[in-house]
Design a protein around this motif. Structure first.
Motif, PDB file in Angstrom:
ATOM      1  N   UNK A 293       3.901  -2.563  10.995  1.00 59.65           N
ATOM      2  CA  UNK A 293       3.796  -2.996   9.605  1.00 59.65           C
ATOM      3  C   UNK A 293       3.280  -4.434   9.523  1.00 59.65           C
ATOM      4  N   UNK A 294       3.718  -5.290  10.425  1.00 59.57           N
ATOM      5  CA  UNK A 294       3.271  -6.688  10.429  1.00 59.57           C
ATOM      6  C   UNK A 294       1.770  -6.778  10.696  1.00 59.57           C
ATOM      7  N   UNK A 295       1.285  -5.985  11.647  1.00 61.06           N
ATOM      8  CA  UNK A 295      -0.145  -5.983  11.945  1.00 61.06           C
ATOM      9  C   UNK A 295      -0.949  -5.473  10.753  1.00 61.06           C
ATOM     10  N   UNK A 296      -0.501  -4.405  10.140  1.00 64.37           N
ATOM     11  CA  UNK A 296      -1.205  -3.842   8.986  1.00 64.37           C
ATOM     12  C   UNK A 296      -1.209  -4.840   7.829  1.00 64.37           C
ATOM     13  N   UNK A 297      -0.084  -5.480   7.580  1.00 68.30           N
ATOM     14  CA  UNK A 297      -0.002  -6.452   6.498  1.00 68.30           C
ATOM     15  C   UNK A 297      -1.047  -7.550   6.670  1.00 68.30           C
ATOM     16  N   UNK A 298      -1.311  -7.956   7.905  1.00 68.89           N
ATOM     17  CA  UNK A 298      -2.278  -9.027   8.145  1.00 68.89           C
ATOM     18  C   UNK A 298      -3.702  -8.621   7.728  1.00 68.89           C
ATOM     19  N   UNK A 299      -3.965  -7.334   7.623  1.00 66.92           N
ATOM     20  CA  UNK A 299      -5.286  -6.851   7.193  1.00 66.92           C
ATOM     21  C   UNK A 299      -5.413  -6.761   5.674  1.00 66.92           C
ATOM     22  N   UNK A 300      -4.305  -6.764   4.957  1.00 67.02           N
ATOM     23  CA  UNK A 300      -4.331  -6.500   3.515  1.00 67.02           C
ATOM     24  C   UNK A 300      -4.429  -7.773   2.680  1.00 67.02           C
ATOM     25  N   UNK A 301      -5.235  -8.701   3.112  1.00 67.54           N
ATOM     26  CA  UNK A 301      -5.494  -9.937   2.386  1.00 67.54           C
ATOM     27  C   UNK A 301      -6.168  -9.596   1.053  1.00 67.54           C
ATOM     28  N   UNK A 302      -5.657 -10.136  -0.050  1.00 66.13           N
ATOM     29  CA  UNK A 302      -6.155  -9.819  -1.388  1.00 66.13           C
ATOM     30  C   UNK A 302      -7.645 -10.133  -1.542  1.00 66.13           C
TER      31      UNK A 302
ATOM     32  N   UNK B 219       4.799 -10.676  -1.845  1.00 63.06           N
ATOM     33  CA  UNK B 219       6.001 -10.965  -1.070  1.00 63.06           C
ATOM     34  C   UNK B 219       5.695 -10.608   0.386  1.00 63.06           C
ATOM     35  N   UNK B 220       5.446 -11.631   1.191  1.00 65.81           N
ATOM     36  CA  UNK B 220       5.083 -11.405   2.586  1.00 65.81           C
ATOM     37  C   UNK B 220       6.243 -10.807   3.385  1.00 65.81           C
ATOM     38  N   UNK B 221       7.470 -11.175   3.052  1.00 71.00           N
ATOM     39  CA  UNK B 221       8.625 -10.643   3.784  1.00 71.00           C
ATOM     40  C   UNK B 221       8.777  -9.137   3.539  1.00 71.00           C
ATOM     41  N   UNK B 222       8.563  -8.707   2.292  1.00 70.39           N
ATOM     42  CA  UNK B 222       8.678  -7.286   1.956  1.00 70.39           C
ATOM     43  C   UNK B 222       7.353  -6.542   2.111  1.00 70.39           C
ATOM     44  N   UNK B 223       6.283  -7.288   2.435  1.00 70.39           N
ATOM     45  CA  UNK B 223       4.948  -6.712   2.644  1.00 70.39           C
ATOM     46  C   UNK B 223       4.491  -5.914   1.424  1.00 70.39           C
TER      47      UNK B 223
ATOM     48  N   UNK C  39      -7.704   0.502 -19.225  1.00 72.54           N
ATOM     49  CA  UNK C  39      -6.961  -0.527 -19.952  1.00 72.54           C
ATOM     50  C   UNK C  39      -5.505  -0.564 -19.457  1.00 72.54           C
ATOM     51  N   UNK C  40      -5.020  -1.760 -19.176  1.00 70.88           N
ATOM     52  CA  UNK C  40      -3.625  -1.919 -18.781  1.00 70.88           C
ATOM     53  C   UNK C  40      -3.312  -1.439 -17.380  1.00 70.88           C
ATOM     54  N   UNK C  41      -4.309  -1.450 -16.489  1.00 66.70           N
ATOM     55  CA  UNK C  41      -4.116  -0.954 -15.129  1.00 66.70           C
ATOM     56  C   UNK C  41      -3.309  -1.954 -14.311  1.00 66.70           C
ATOM     57  N   UNK C  42      -2.290  -1.452 -13.625  1.00 64.41           N
ATOM     58  CA  UNK C  42      -1.491  -2.249 -12.682  1.00 64.41           C
ATOM     59  C   UNK C  42      -1.368  -1.460 -11.387  1.00 64.41           C
ATOM     60  N   UNK C  43      -1.608  -2.135 -10.270  1.00 64.10           N
ATOM     61  CA  UNK C  43      -1.481  -1.511  -8.957  1.00 64.10           C
ATOM     62  C   UNK C  43      -0.442  -2.230  -8.120  1.00 64.10           C
ATOM     63  N   UNK C  44       0.203  -1.494  -7.239  1.00 67.92           N
ATOM     64  CA  UNK C  44       1.196  -2.034  -6.317  1.00 67.92           C
ATOM     65  C   UNK C  44       0.913  -1.477  -4.927  1.00 67.92           C
ATOM     66  N   UNK C  45       0.850  -2.366  -3.941  1.00 73.16           N
ATOM     67  CA  UNK C  45       0.613  -1.966  -2.562  1.00 73.16           C
ATOM     68  C   UNK C  45       1.802  -2.410  -1.732  1.00 73.16           C
ATOM     69  N   UNK C  46       2.310  -1.508  -0.893  1.00 74.14           N
ATOM     70  CA  UNK C  46       3.452  -1.837  -0.041  1.00 74.14           C
ATOM     71  C   UNK C  46       3.262  -1.201   1.326  1.00 74.14           C
ATOM     72  N   UNK C  47       3.647  -1.951   2.352  1.00 68.48           N
ATOM     73  CA  UNK C  47       3.597  -1.457   3.728  1.00 68.48           C
ATOM     74  C   UNK C  47       5.026  -1.229   4.199  1.00 68.48           C
ATOM     75  N   UNK C  48       5.290  -0.029   4.709  1.00 69.73           N
ATOM     76  CA  UNK C  48       6.605   0.337   5.222  1.00 69.73           C
ATOM     77  C   UNK C  48       6.513   0.533   6.730  1.00 69.73           C
ATOM     78  N   UNK C  49       7.413  -0.084   7.466  1.00 77.74           N
ATOM     79  CA  UNK C  49       7.490   0.149   8.904  1.00 77.74           C
ATOM     80  C   UNK C  49       8.230   1.439   9.187  1.00 77.74           C
ATOM     81  N   UNK C  50       7.998   1.997  10.365  1.00 76.63           N
ATOM     82  CA  UNK C  50       8.723   3.192  10.790  1.00 76.63           C
ATOM     83  C   UNK C  50       9.803   2.779  11.775  1.00 76.63           C
TER      84      UNK C  50
END
Length: 161
Positions: free
Chosen positions: A19-28, A83-87, A101-112
Motif C-alpha cells: 500500500x505504501x508503494x502504491x500510494x507513492x504513485x498516486x500523486x494528485x 491523508x497520507x497516513x490513511x492513504x 455537476x457536483x462531482x466528487x471523487x474519493x481514492x483510497x489504498x487498502x493494504x492486505x
C-alpha cells in the motif's frame, strides 16, 4: 434540500506492491504519468499536493459517452483533502466539458493483511453526469484504474515511481 446524488465505486487489486508503494504513485499532479488514458495533467493553481490545489487534466481521445465521435475529456479538479497516513484523498470537479455537476471523487489504498499486494478503491458521486451516466463514468474510471494498476505493477518491478 440538495439534489439527489448518484454514483458508484470501482476497485482494483495491485499485485507485488505494498500500500505504501502504491500510494507513492498516486500523486494528485501526476495522473498522466501513471494513467495511459490521460494525455496531460498539470497543477494550475495552488501548491502541489496541498488541499485547495487545482489540476487540469485532458484524456486522450476516448469513446463519447453520448455515442458518436471520440472526445477529449477536459476537467479541472480541486483537491479537497488528503491523508497520507490513511492513504486517501478526495477531490471535486470544478469545470468539465461533458456537463457533469457536483462531482466528487474519493481514492483510497487498502493494504492486505496476508499475501502482499493491496487494493485501490475509487468512489464517485455527482448531482448530474451531464451527457454521461453513473454507469459510463464507472466504466471510464475502471479503465483508468486498470491502466494505473498496470503502470504501478510494471514500475514496482523496476524499483519505484
Amino acid at each position: 434540500m440538495g439534489e439527489e446524488r448518484e454514483g458508484g465505486t470501482v476497485e482494483a487489486e495491485v499485485i507485488g506492491a505494498t500500500a505504501e508503494q502504491v500510494w507513492s504513485f498516486l500523486d494528485f499532479s501526476l495522473l498522466d504519468k501513471v494513467a495511459p488514458i490521460m494525455a496531460s495533467c498539470t497543477i494550475v493553481e495552488g501548491s502541489t499536493g496541498e488541499p485547495g490545489c487545482i489540476r487540469y487534466c485532458e484524456t486522450k481521445p476516448i469513446p463519447s459517452p453520448a455515442g458518436g465521435d471520440p472526445i477529449v475529456m477536459r476537467v479541472k479538479e480541486r483537491l479537497l483533502a488528503i491523508d497520507h497516513a490513511l492513504k486517501t484523498f478526495s477531490y471535486e470537479v470544478t469545470e468539465n466539458n461533458i456537463g457533469a455537476r457536483g462531482y466528487i471523487g474519493n481514492v483510497k489504498v487498502y493494504g492486505k493483511d496476508e499475501g502482499g499486494g493491496c487494493r485501490i478503491e475509487w468512489s464517485f458521486s455527482a448531482e448530474s453526469f451531464g451527457v454521461s451516466t453513473p454507469e459510463a463514468v464507472g466504466q471510464f474510471l475502471q479503465v483508468l484504474l486498470q491502466g494505473i494498476v498496470q503502470s504501478i505493477e510494471q514500475a514496482s518491478t523496476k524499483g519505484g515511481p
